[in-house]
Design an enzyme around this catalytic site. Structure first.
Site, PDB file in Angstrom:
ATOM      1  N   ALA A  45       0.842  -1.197   0.000  1.00 40.14           N
ATOM      2  CA  ALA A  45       0.000   0.000   0.000  1.00 40.14           C
ATOM      3  C   ALA A  45       0.878   1.249   0.000  1.00 40.14           C
ATOM      4  O   ALA A  45       1.988   1.229   0.542  1.00 40.14           O
ATOM      5  CB  ALA A  45      -0.898  -0.010   1.224  1.00 40.14           C
ATOM      6  N   GLY A  84       0.844  -5.273   1.101  1.00 40.61           N
ATOM      7  CA  GLY A  84      -0.320  -5.480   0.251  1.00 40.61           C
ATOM      8  C   GLY A  84       0.045  -6.153  -1.071  1.00 40.61           C
ATOM      9  O   GLY A  84      -0.779  -6.850  -1.669  1.00 40.61           O
ATOM     10  N   GLU A  87       0.078  -9.710  -0.291  1.00 34.32           N
ATOM     11  CA  GLU A  87      -1.311 -10.117  -0.013  1.00 34.32           C
ATOM     12  C   GLU A  87      -2.089 -10.308  -1.322  1.00 34.32           C
ATOM     13  O   GLU A  87      -2.890 -11.229  -1.449  1.00 34.32           O
ATOM     14  CB  GLU A  87      -1.992  -9.074   0.888  1.00 34.32           C
ATOM     15  CG  GLU A  87      -1.396  -9.088   2.288  1.00 34.32           C
ATOM     16  CD  GLU A  87      -1.973  -8.008   3.175  1.00 34.32           C
ATOM     17  OE1 GLU A  87      -1.768  -6.819   2.840  1.00 34.32           O
ATOM     18  OE2 GLU A  87      -2.623  -8.336   4.171  1.00 34.32           O
ATOM     19  N   GLU A 107       4.353  -5.031   7.467  1.00 38.94           N
ATOM     20  CA  GLU A 107       3.405  -4.072   8.067  1.00 38.94           C
ATOM     21  C   GLU A 107       3.720  -3.790   9.525  1.00 38.94           C
ATOM     22  O   GLU A 107       3.548  -2.669  10.009  1.00 38.94           O
ATOM     23  CB  GLU A 107       1.965  -4.583   7.946  1.00 38.94           C
ATOM     24  CG  GLU A 107       1.363  -4.468   6.555  1.00 38.94           C
ATOM     25  CD  GLU A 107       1.660  -5.671   5.667  1.00 38.94           C
ATOM     26  OE1 GLU A 107       2.589  -6.441   5.984  1.00 38.94           O
ATOM     27  OE2 GLU A 107       0.974  -5.822   4.639  1.00 38.94           O
TER      28      GLU A 107
END
Ligand SMILES: CCC[C@H](O)CC(=O)SCCNC(=O)CCNC(=O)[C@H](O)C(C)(C)COP(=O)([O-])OP(=O)([O-])OC[C@H]1O[C@@H](n2cnc3c(N)ncnc32)[C@H](O)[C@@H]1OP(=O)([O-])[O-]
Length: 701
Positions: A45, A84, A87, A107
């Site tokens: 992200a 992300g 992910e 994260e």
């Protein structure tokens, strides 16, 4: 299989959604490959988006939609798949990577957890034990390790996208149920609760008050014990709490600070983007004590050839034995096959004549350093960069004894120099931009966080440490014990309190500096005022009593013997403090942990404002990076200047004024910059640089 190109960072999510929908509808498309542009899959992200409301399609439903597709979807991972990004790859049915790719869920280092299903899908893929390790540490893994762990299906040295296309074509039409991670059970060891309890207590101990590692374990407990949908609900709840926490803001600030300091600038206007660094291939280190040895190893690990010089035969013999072993160990730790650099040992300073850069690392004594610099100036070929590993001496004075003062800078390493990340690059008034650029680039090659700082006693880190240590000593005079002070600081998040740290590094280091400064020693009266300021002779008296810390088995604490590591409180110290107070007519009072933190930390922060005011550091990020990477400041508190902003500048000013007005604590006079920032409405830390520059233009500082 048709290739759709996904464009531009801000529209990546929308791009993926659109492309997958088109691929689904298009009967010609039998399978899908998701890849990045320019050899990079996805770094996760955009952290900058976290400050405002998110736009575009949210990540979680997007990944669910990909997983649900009934045509095989593969992630072709080149460069990085982090956060992300990984992910997203976990939502794909297959993962194919280039051998140089790096994967991870970092994260936790940003005060978050993998909040797009990562905490629920990864353990279902690789098992709870391995997932706990990756998610609670946030460590990056190589493609080879990821393959072994089962994160990847295939790894290639060739084009990962081409391989992924070939691969998904070959599996088109095969059932996908077993490839949808959200539908799988989470493989757990039989003693799952005891494993989770063990990891939780380890994480709590290691993280010292950090919320994210604890939340990561909680999310993984949910993955182990709940169906996927409920696990996702838990992940969402935990993420919401973390997302709005001050710790997440602090850790994200620390991430950007680390990058901001690389973009250094000097008051002259010279900066990282208008200065050219020299590439160093041959360097020398003078002095092979603890610091010199670490510096030799740090240089050799980059592949630089090093001439390691020590004039004392005994020390040289020991270093020649110890340094290659240190190099081997560190290369192993960094997973380098063979230590790349070549080291030659010498007792003759003449042997540095051919190198491009010298780092002097002799004893911290100005007359000795001056002697070495004079010698170097006569031995080295013209144009050689001369650097001093000093922790606070005047770089300009050293530069003055050379023919090319522009080529002299300080390179202040932190012990152990081959491990610690911080490097203060100290420029004097005559240091050239080229010399600063070269030292900064060399630091980067060594894997350091280099921070360019101005020349003043103690530079940034040690200059701020001085008032912090002073306050700690004053607190002992006023009634605190070393344990009380240390406990308050450790509770705040420091790995070690000030007195434990002092025992570890040796009380004699500061003693020698104070003797040189005429603050203590024969003929100096044992009063509580020296050179017109309040002074605590307590640490001097400890040294006079032979209590130098761990190396003598006794300091502010007692140890099992010389070199002992486990600190125990010592009744001798209690009696010593009582006697001292009685001699000086001081009455012990009860001191709260809040006062300990205010007195020690606000003293340090106040000096940080003075440093910004004096332009010794370019901005608050520089100070914060120095404290996080070199002085054990808890990363989840961002750094001292960020912390000041979190506490509120008005509050810091009010408490400094309060302590300053106390008749026995006249040190904490608030800095002018702090006053002006408060008067300007306490702007956020990101605006201070601009504020300082404006104030300087208007001569207010
Ligand atoms: C719902 C939530 C889901 C999810 O679980 C949350 C996440 O994914 S959390 C995210 C999880 N992901 C991570 O934690 C990965 C964090 N990133 C990294 O670890 C490294 O940057 C990376 C390895 C990717 C590249 O290293 P390198 O090649 O040495 O290059 P570099 O490091 O010098 O960076 C170059 C420039 O890019 C900038 N920038 C970088 N990443 C981000 C970002 N995510 N954002 C914004 N900016 C970012 C960086 O500031 C710099 O900008 P500038 O203006 O030029 O100074």
């Amino acid at each position: 299989c048709t290739r759709y190109v996904l464009v531009k960072n801000t529209s990546v999510r929308q791009g993926i959604v659109d492309a997958v929908q088109r691929a689904l509808k298009d009967p010609k498309v039998t399978s899908v490959v998701i890849c990045g542009q320019n050899g990079k899959f996805c770094g996760g992200a955009d952290i900058r988006e976290f400050a405002g409301p998110m736009s575009g399609p949210p990540l979680v439903p997007m990944i669910h939609a990909i997983e649900a597709v009934d045509k095989p979807v593969a992630a072709a991972i080149e460069g990085v798949a982090l956060g992300g990004g990984l992910e997203l790859a976990l939502g794909c049915h297959y993962r194919i990577a280039h051998s140089k790719a790096v994967l991870g869920l970092p994260e936790v280092t940003l005060g978050l957890l993998p909040g797009a299903g990562g905490s629920q899908r990864l353990p279902r893929l690789i098992g709870l034990t391995a997932a706990l390790d990756l998610i609670t540490t946030g460590r990056h893994v190589s493609a080879a390790e990821a393959l072994k762990l089962g994160i990847l299906d295939q790894v290639t040295d060739n084009n990962a996208v081409d391989l992924a296309v070939e691969f998904v074509r070959s599996v088109a039409g095969q059932p996908l149920d077993s490839r949808r991670l959200s539908t799988l059970p989470c493989p757990c060891p039989p003693d799952v609760d005891s494993l989770l309890d063990k990891v939780m207590s380890k994480v709590r101990q290691r993280s010292r008050g950090a919320l994210a590692p604890v939340a990561c374990v909680q999310a993984l407990r949910a993955a182990a014990s709940l169906p996927y949908a409920q696990g996702m609900e838990k992940e969402r709840e935990l993420m919401a709490t973390l997302f709005n926490s001050g710790q997440a803001r602090a850790l994200q600030y620390a991430f950007f600070s680390q990058r901001v300091v690389g973009k250094w600038s000097l008051p002259s206007g010279a900066s990282w983007d208008n200065s050219t660094a020299r590439t160093i291939s041959k360097a020398a280190v003078i002095g092979l004590g603890t610091m010199g040895r670490g510096i030799v190893v740090a240089l050799a690990l980059t592949g630089i050839s090093v001439v390691a010089v020590e004039t004392q035969e005994k020390q040289l013999a020991e270093a020649s034995r110890v340094v290659p072993a240190m190099l081997q160990r560190e290369a192993g730790r960094r997973r380098l096959a063979t230590p790349p650099g070549v080291i030659s040992f010498s007792s003759n300073l003449q042997d540095v004549s051919e190198v491009e850069l010298v780092i002097e690392a002799v004893f911290e004594d100005m007359s000795l350093k001056l002697q070495v610099f004079k010698h170097l100036a006569s031995v080295c070929r013209p144009g050689t960069l001369l650097c001093s590993n000093t922790s606070g001496l005047d770089i300009d004075q050293l530069a003055a004894v050379t023919q090319s003062p522009g080529l002299v800078v300080g390179m202040h390493f932190f012990a152990p120099a081959h491990v610690m990340k911080l490097l203060e690059v100290v420029y004097g008034p005559r240091s050239s931009p080229e010399a600063v650029a070269t030292a900064m680039q060399l630091g980067k090659r060594m894997g350091k966080v280099g921070v360019a700082v101005g020349n003043c006693p103690g530079f940034v880190g040690n200059r701020m440490l001085k008032p912090y240590l002073e306050q700690a000593n004053f607190l002992l005079e006023e009634g605190a014990t070393p344990q009380q002070v240390d406990e308050a600081l450790e509770e705040f998040g420091f790995p070690m309190g000030v007195f434990r740290m002092s025992d570890l590094s040796g009380l004699d280091v500061g003693w020698r500096i104070r003797k040189e400064a005429g603050l203590t020693g024969p003929g100096v009266e044992s009063t509580r005022t020296r050179q017109g300021r309040r002074y605590s002779p307590l640490p001097d008296q400890m040294c006079e009593a032979g209590r130098l810390g761990q190396k003598t088995g006794k300091g502010w604490y007692q140890y099992d013997g010389p070199g002992g590591r486990v600190a125990r409180s010592d009744p001798w110290v209690d009696i010593f403090l009582e006697t001292y107070r009685a001699e000086h007519g001081l009455v012990a009072r009860s001191i709260t942990p809040e006062e300990i933190l205010e007195r020690c930390l606000y003293a340090l922060i106040n000096e940080g404002f003075n440093i910004l005011q004096d332009a010794v550091a370019a901005g608050p990020e520089d100070i914060d990076a120095i404290y996080v990477f070199g002085y054990g400041w808890p990363r989840h508190r961002g750094g001292p200047m960020f912390h000041a902003g979190q506490v509120g500048l008005g509050r810091i000013l009010e408490r400094l004024n309060h302590h300053h007005s106390h008749p026995d604590v006249p040190h904490l006079k608030p800095s002018t910059l702090l006053r002006r920032l408060v008067a300007a409405g306490s702007p956020p830390v990101q605006k201070w640089r601009e504020f300082i520059n404006k104030e300087r233009v208007h001569s207010q500082l």
